[in-house]
Design a protein around this motif. Sequence first.
Motif, PDB file in Angstrom:
ATOM      1  N   ILE A  51       0.833  -1.202   0.000  1.00 22.56           N
ATOM      2  CA  ILE A  51       0.000   0.000   0.000  1.00 22.56           C
ATOM      3  C   ILE A  51       0.867   1.251   0.000  1.00 22.56           C
ATOM      4  O   ILE A  51       0.584   2.222  -0.712  1.00 22.56           O
ATOM      5  N   ALA A  52       1.941   1.238   0.786  1.00 23.93           N
ATOM      6  CA  ALA A  52       2.837   2.399   0.820  1.00 23.93           C
ATOM      7  C   ALA A  52       3.473   2.638  -0.537  1.00 23.93           C
ATOM      8  O   ALA A  52       3.591   3.785  -0.999  1.00 23.93           O
ATOM      9  N   ARG A  55       1.177   4.452  -3.136  1.00 25.78           N
ATOM     10  CA  ARG A  55       0.600   5.744  -2.790  1.00 25.78           C
ATOM     11  C   ARG A  55       0.864   6.814  -3.840  1.00 25.78           C
ATOM     12  O   ARG A  55       0.016   7.671  -4.099  1.00 25.78           O
ATOM     13  N   LEU A  86      -4.265   0.823   9.242  1.00 24.50           N
ATOM     14  CA  LEU A  86      -3.362   1.058   8.107  1.00 24.50           C
ATOM     15  C   LEU A  86      -4.025   1.952   7.073  1.00 24.50           C
ATOM     16  O   LEU A  86      -3.397   2.888   6.544  1.00 24.50           O
ATOM     17  N   LEU A  87      -5.303   1.704   6.788  1.00 27.49           N
ATOM     18  CA  LEU A  87      -6.017   2.522   5.815  1.00 27.49           C
ATOM     19  C   LEU A  87      -6.216   3.947   6.326  1.00 27.49           C
ATOM     20  O   LEU A  87      -6.172   4.911   5.544  1.00 27.49           O
ATOM     21  N   SER A  89      -4.188   5.600   8.368  1.00 29.74           N
ATOM     22  CA  SER A  89      -2.910   6.308   8.273  1.00 29.74           C
ATOM     23  C   SER A  89      -2.540   6.612   6.831  1.00 29.74           C
ATOM     24  O   SER A  89      -1.822   7.570   6.555  1.00 29.74           O
ATOM     25  N   ASP A  90      -3.045   5.805   5.890  1.00 29.57           N
ATOM     26  CA  ASP A  90      -2.763   6.045   4.473  1.00 29.57           C
ATOM     27  C   ASP A  90      -3.450   7.308   3.984  1.00 29.57           C
ATOM     28  O   ASP A  90      -2.939   8.019   3.111  1.00 29.57           O
ATOM     29  N   ARG A  92      -5.888   7.936   2.007  1.00 26.09           N
ATOM     30  CA  ARG A  92      -6.560   8.008   0.711  1.00 26.09           C
ATOM     31  C   ARG A  92      -8.036   7.641   0.869  1.00 26.09           C
ATOM     32  O   ARG A  92      -8.399   6.847   1.745  1.00 26.09           O
TER      33      ARG A  92
END
Length: 411
Positions: A51-52, A55, A86-87, A89-90, A92
């Motif tokens: 995921i990172a 981005r 996790l989502l 902190s992402d 998006r």
Amino acid sequence: MRSAWRRCSPWLLMCLIAGCTPPAQVQPAQSFAQHLYIWQRVWRPAHAEAIAQSRADFQALRLLSLQYHLSSTGPVWTTARPDWQLLASDQRPVTLVLRLDGQLRQLPTAAVLWQQLTLQLAAAQQAGVKLQAIEIDYDAARSALVAYRDWLQQLRPPLPNHMTLQITALPDWLQSADYPALCQAADQLTLQLHSVLSPSQGLFDSTKAKQWTQSAAANTPCPLFLALPAYHSALITTADGGRVESETPLPIAGQRQALISRPEAVADFLSWLHRQSLPQIQGLVWFRLPLPDDQRSWPLQTLQALVRGEVLTAKLHTELTQDQGRVDIQLRNSGNLSATLPDRLRFRGVQCLGGDAQHGYQWQQQGAEWWLQREIMREGSAEAPRIAPQQQLTVAWLRCQQLHHSSPPTD
């Protein structure tokens, strides 16, 4: 002087006129939003890195949330377990996808569906995830589009004000006069351009995808996205027919025939798409997020190269590593596209005693000339190994005092 001026004046007038005329406008290539599906039911530590790494190239995520599918005892619900922290902190925007089995005889009521979805919504909102939409992924028959539209309209009242209702659509629906009316029930449609033909026709057909895209752009009155493949699958031959195996291995015995989606075919479609003027199409959605241990997804580098408009290329290099008289032969791919193994690799050796090879290669020798010859794969056998971008593969070793590579890798 006057005669010279008369001769030059028409030319000067033309230059002045040309200088005052604004240059012709160059139409820029149409740009699209880039979204990415995450389709694993169980999330693992590998998701964080993948995921990172995604981005920079993808503006939004669409993740499998719920499935309502047939089992031996009837329809059942299966809930995915995303890493909500996790989502969050992402940061998006996230769309929750509800997958409904196309073989269902009856869809769940809106009340039952929202009851199943409530826990997912609450967990996401409590973690601080930016939820933007609910997407219904249902392969309805063309004859059932009116009933499907009515069912979608029943889902709207409980929908939070900050979220939109989206659906996936099949190319077959474009042949129905009821297709445009789906936009009365959905805020956005995503036309699936992969895995919509019979398995014998492959996962993606660039020519058909262009035709479907033009038809959808002309007949879809609401915002339109296009779903493109970034994966492979396999067709399992069984006694009662066949099953398609994709992101999840199926506990079924039987011969597996590889179904490959070629990045080059998708690149051809994208090149065509960027030359069109289709304002109805707002973005692309890629299926699916590649994980390092996902053997049936494209490498992330290949997917990123397509999104960035880079030329796809595999760049194979032969590397020799010598240690105490043993030489290891490795192939390294420095490109952005997976490379097939070359049929032959040639070397010149000094005082070679022999060695071994793998991945379908065998050593052959004539004097000081040594070469690795790869056996021809039989039709229906497992696909030959491929070397992913920025990866290397050891294919053989040889005991020699000296060994030099005498030809570049060739397919």
